[in-house]
Write a protein that holds these residues in place. Structure first.
Motif, PDB file in Angstrom:
ATOM      1  N   PHE A   1      42.012  27.450  14.427  1.00  0.00           N
ATOM      2  CA  PHE A   1      41.104  26.541  14.953  1.00  0.00           C
ATOM      3  C   PHE A   1      41.365  25.778  16.485  1.00  0.00           C
ATOM      4  O   PHE A   1      42.703  25.411  17.272  1.00  0.00           O
ATOM      5  CB  PHE A   1      41.485  25.215  14.139  1.00  0.00           C
ATOM      6  CG  PHE A   1      41.351  23.857  13.750  1.00  0.00           C
ATOM      7  CD1 PHE A   1      40.305  23.977  13.634  1.00  0.00           C
ATOM      8  CD2 PHE A   1      41.318  22.762  15.376  1.00  0.00           C
ATOM      9  CE1 PHE A   1      39.830  22.522  13.842  1.00  0.00           C
ATOM     10  CE2 PHE A   1      40.974  22.061  14.869  1.00  0.00           C
ATOM     11  CZ  PHE A   1      39.423  21.648  14.869  1.00  0.00           C
ATOM     12  N   ILE A   2      40.910  25.905  17.674  1.00  0.00           N
ATOM     13  CA  ILE A   2      39.992  25.634  18.632  1.00  0.00           C
ATOM     14  C   ILE A   2      39.668  24.498  18.956  1.00  0.00           C
ATOM     15  O   ILE A   2      38.689  24.029  18.906  1.00  0.00           O
ATOM     16  CB  ILE A   2      39.879  26.711  19.617  1.00  0.00           C
ATOM     17  CG1 ILE A   2      40.387  28.077  19.552  1.00  0.00           C
ATOM     18  CG2 ILE A   2      39.708  26.017  20.972  1.00  0.00           C
ATOM     19  CD1 ILE A   2      39.938  29.153  20.074  1.00  0.00           C
ATOM     20  N   GLY A   3      40.750  23.140  18.543  1.00  0.00           N
ATOM     21  CA  GLY A   3      39.943  21.653  19.412  1.00  0.00           C
ATOM     22  C   GLY A   3      40.131  21.238  20.394  1.00  0.00           C
ATOM     23  O   GLY A   3      41.405  21.720  21.235  1.00  0.00           O
ATOM     24  N   CYS A   4      40.263  19.712  20.759  1.00  0.00           N
ATOM     25  CA  CYS A   4      40.717  19.228  21.268  1.00  0.00           C
ATOM     26  C   CYS A   4      42.206  18.495  21.648  1.00  0.00           C
ATOM     27  O   CYS A   4      42.517  17.859  20.097  1.00  0.00           O
ATOM     28  CB  CYS A   4      39.116  17.910  21.784  1.00  0.00           C
ATOM     29  SG  CYS A   4      39.602  16.830  23.440  1.00  0.00           S
ATOM     30  N   SER A   5      42.598  18.181  22.596  1.00  0.00           N
ATOM     31  CA  SER A   5      43.965  17.563  22.652  1.00  0.00           C
ATOM     32  C   SER A   5      43.676  15.551  22.066  1.00  0.00           C
ATOM     33  O   SER A   5      44.756  15.288  21.807  1.00  0.00           O
ATOM     34  CB  SER A   5      44.134  17.265  23.778  1.00  0.00           C
ATOM     35  OG  SER A   5      44.867  18.188  23.677  1.00  0.00           O
ATOM     36  N   ASP A   6      42.679  15.304  22.295  1.00  0.00           N
ATOM     37  CA  ASP A   6      42.069  13.873  21.702  1.00  0.00           C
ATOM     38  C   ASP A   6      43.058  13.525  20.332  1.00  0.00           C
ATOM     39  O   ASP A   6      42.519  14.142  19.558  1.00  0.00           O
ATOM     40  CB  ASP A   6      40.548  13.947  21.538  1.00  0.00           C
ATOM     41  CG  ASP A   6      39.954  12.679  21.629  1.00  0.00           C
ATOM     42  OD1 ASP A   6      40.579  11.903  20.716  1.00  0.00           O
ATOM     43  OD2 ASP A   6      39.188  11.960  21.854  1.00  0.00           O
TER      44      ASP A   6
ATOM     45  N   HIS B   1      48.572  31.318  31.086  1.00  0.00           N
ATOM     46  CA  HIS B   1      47.697  30.999  30.698  1.00  0.00           C
ATOM     47  C   HIS B   1      47.008  30.680  29.130  1.00  0.00           C
ATOM     48  O   HIS B   1      47.175  31.770  27.970  1.00  0.00           O
ATOM     49  CB  HIS B   1      46.176  31.338  30.821  1.00  0.00           C
ATOM     50  CG  HIS B   1      45.040  30.416  30.520  1.00  0.00           C
ATOM     51  ND1 HIS B   1      44.574  29.409  30.053  1.00  0.00           N
ATOM     52  CD2 HIS B   1      44.169  29.926  31.916  1.00  0.00           C
ATOM     53  CE1 HIS B   1      43.649  28.359  30.199  1.00  0.00           C
ATOM     54  NE2 HIS B   1      43.025  28.990  31.066  1.00  0.00           N
ATOM     55  N   GLY B   2      48.366  29.723  28.314  1.00  0.00           N
ATOM     56  CA  GLY B   2      48.735  29.371  27.071  1.00  0.00           C
ATOM     57  C   GLY B   2      46.971  29.778  26.179  1.00  0.00           C
ATOM     58  O   GLY B   2      47.366  30.214  25.008  1.00  0.00           O
ATOM     59  N   SER B   3      46.082  29.198  26.583  1.00  0.00           N
ATOM     60  CA  SER B   3      44.598  29.073  25.923  1.00  0.00           C
ATOM     61  C   SER B   3      45.056  30.136  25.843  1.00  0.00           C
ATOM     62  O   SER B   3      44.425  30.985  24.411  1.00  0.00           O
ATOM     63  CB  SER B   3      43.507  28.385  25.971  1.00  0.00           C
ATOM     64  OG  SER B   3      44.172  27.070  26.544  1.00  0.00           O
ATOM     65  N   ALA B   4      44.671  30.781  26.505  1.00  0.00           N
ATOM     66  CA  ALA B   4      44.068  33.057  26.398  1.00  0.00           C
ATOM     67  C   ALA B   4      45.230  33.525  25.690  1.00  0.00           C
ATOM     68  O   ALA B   4      44.574  34.108  24.649  1.00  0.00           O
ATOM     69  CB  ALA B   4      44.076  33.053  27.803  1.00  0.00           C
ATOM     70  N   ALA B   5      46.567  33.333  25.865  1.00  0.00           N
ATOM     71  CA  ALA B   5      47.868  34.045  25.062  1.00  0.00           C
ATOM     72  C   ALA B   5      48.046  33.344  23.343  1.00  0.00           C
ATOM     73  O   ALA B   5      48.070  34.266  22.362  1.00  0.00           O
ATOM     74  CB  ALA B   5      48.922  33.347  25.997  1.00  0.00           C
TER      75      ALA B   5
ATOM     76  N   ARG C   1      44.820  23.650  20.919  1.00  0.00           N
ATOM     77  CA  ARG C   1      44.297  21.924  21.025  1.00  0.00           C
ATOM     78  C   ARG C   1      44.635  22.229  22.514  1.00  0.00           C
ATOM     79  O   ARG C   1      46.016  22.523  23.378  1.00  0.00           O
ATOM     80  CB  ARG C   1      45.049  20.689  20.504  1.00  0.00           C
ATOM     81  CG  ARG C   1      44.848  20.743  18.605  1.00  0.00           C
ATOM     82  CD  ARG C   1      45.442  19.727  18.159  1.00  0.00           C
ATOM     83  NE  ARG C   1      44.589  18.471  18.684  1.00  0.00           N
ATOM     84  CZ  ARG C   1      44.721  17.437  18.162  1.00  0.00           C
ATOM     85  NH1 ARG C   1      46.058  17.284  17.243  1.00  0.00           N
ATOM     86  NH2 ARG C   1      43.637  17.134  18.284  1.00  0.00           N
ATOM     87  N   ASN C   2      43.918  21.946  23.504  1.00  0.00           N
ATOM     88  CA  ASN C   2      43.715  21.215  25.224  1.00  0.00           C
ATOM     89  C   ASN C   2      42.859  20.358  25.387  1.00  0.00           C
ATOM     90  O   ASN C   2      42.272  19.973  23.852  1.00  0.00           O
ATOM     91  CB  ASN C   2      43.326  23.051  25.718  1.00  0.00           C
ATOM     92  CG  ASN C   2      41.788  23.819  25.684  1.00  0.00           C
ATOM     93  OD1 ASN C   2      41.299  22.572  25.628  1.00  0.00           O
ATOM     94  ND2 ASN C   2      42.065  24.527  25.102  1.00  0.00           N
ATOM     95  N   VAL C   3      42.826  20.529  26.558  1.00  0.00           N
ATOM     96  CA  VAL C   3      41.713  18.914  26.725  1.00  0.00           C
ATOM     97  C   VAL C   3      39.941  19.405  26.724  1.00  0.00           C
ATOM     98  O   VAL C   3      39.500  20.630  27.473  1.00  0.00           O
ATOM     99  CB  VAL C   3      42.026  18.604  28.202  1.00  0.00           C
ATOM    100  CG1 VAL C   3      41.109  17.635  29.300  1.00  0.00           C
ATOM    101  CG2 VAL C   3      43.110  17.953  28.474  1.00  0.00           C
TER     102      VAL C   3
ATOM    103  N   ILE D   1      37.542  32.276  12.984  1.00  0.00           N
ATOM    104  CA  ILE D   1      37.899  31.620  14.292  1.00  0.00           C
ATOM    105  C   ILE D   1      37.130  30.061  14.534  1.00  0.00           C
ATOM    106  O   ILE D   1      35.626  30.657  14.901  1.00  0.00           O
ATOM    107  CB  ILE D   1      38.194  31.630  15.791  1.00  0.00           C
ATOM    108  CG1 ILE D   1      38.749  33.101  15.271  1.00  0.00           C
ATOM    109  CG2 ILE D   1      38.383  31.067  16.992  1.00  0.00           C
ATOM    110  CD1 ILE D   1      38.851  34.021  16.914  1.00  0.00           C
ATOM    111  N   ILE D   2      37.586  29.593  14.400  1.00  0.00           N
ATOM    112  CA  ILE D   2      36.314  27.962  14.621  1.00  0.00           C
ATOM    113  C   ILE D   2      36.630  27.446  15.828  1.00  0.00           C
ATOM    114  O   ILE D   2      37.941  26.599  16.479  1.00  0.00           O
ATOM    115  CB  ILE D   2      36.952  26.747  13.771  1.00  0.00           C
ATOM    116  CG1 ILE D   2      36.926  27.174  12.747  1.00  0.00           C
ATOM    117  CG2 ILE D   2      36.152  25.702  13.463  1.00  0.00           C
ATOM    118  CD1 ILE D   2      37.889  26.811  11.293  1.00  0.00           C
TER     119      ILE D   2
END
Length: 215
Positions: free
Chosen positions: A40-45, A81-85, A65-67, A99-100
């Motif tokens: 699950f790839i979501g926003c840090s919000d 790059h943490g997201s790519a990892a 989660r990232n911005v 993958i969402i």
């Protein structure tokens, strides 16, 4: 009440009221390793709460989660790059089946694409990170005229999901598994004000209520 004190009390409540339901499964996952089927790839919000939104249990989802729920395009180098990892780990090690990419309404990152922060020394990393949303901004500007800024922001949020789905397929292992039907990729849009989730229908290039989704 002090914020940290409230969190401490929350942990005590979790251990007494919720943890017992998951204890057996969690101990098993420690021995056998985690086996989530979803990345699950979501926003840090802080208003986006994947576990609450989807009523999942510990171990169900590997969460990144990232911005802005951005997906950086694949680069064959050693830049950290943490997201790519996280994407690589979820696909190549955990072998997730889905993958969402979940964007949301009132996204500060998408709104910030229209703000000028080029001279803000306190936002150096944010400025660089927001470059990942520029394509969505341009797609929005070219698509139509908007009567209000809020309409433009909502369209940008959805276009960003489209863009991040494209970026996701630049990862060789993701693309290979997607082409071989070993993995499914989903684009979702969460409305903070209603709790509703829409899914992206690529064939029709629009968003529909999640309850209408069929495999």
């Amino acid at each position: 009440m002090n914020t940290i004190k409230r969190l401490i009390m929350g942990n005590e409540k979790f251990k007494k009221e919720y943890f017992p339901y998951f204890e057996k499964d969690l101990k098993e996952s420690v021995q056998l390793g985690q086996r989530p089927e979803v990345l699950f790839i979501g926003c840090s919000d802080s208003r986006v709460t994947p576990e609450l939104m989807l009523d999942t249990q510990p171990g169900d989802m590997f969460i990144l989660r990232n911005v802005g729920n951005f997906v950086p395009p694949y680069k064959h180098d050693e830049d950290f790059h943490g997201s790519a990892a996280a994407i690589e780990f979820a696909v190549s090690v955990l072998n997730v089946k889905n993958i969402i990419i979940c964007g949301h309404s009132h996204c500060g990152a998408c709104k910030a694409l229209y703000d000028d922060i080029s001279d803000d020394s306190k936002m150096v990393h944010v400025r660089v990170w927001l470059e990942l949303g520029q394509e969505a901004k341009q797609r929005t500007i070219k698509s139509q005229k908007f009567e209000t800024l809020e309409e433009k922001y909502r369209a940008t949020e959805r276009n960003s999901i489209r863009n991040q789905l494209e970026n996701l397929l630049t990862y060789p292992e993701v693309k290979k598994r997607f082409d071989n039907k070993e993995i499914l990729i989903h684009g979702w849009y969460y409305d903070i004000e209603t709790g509703n989730i829409d899914f992206y229908d690529k064939n029709e290039d629009n968003f529909k209520p999640l309850k209408e989704f069929t495999i």
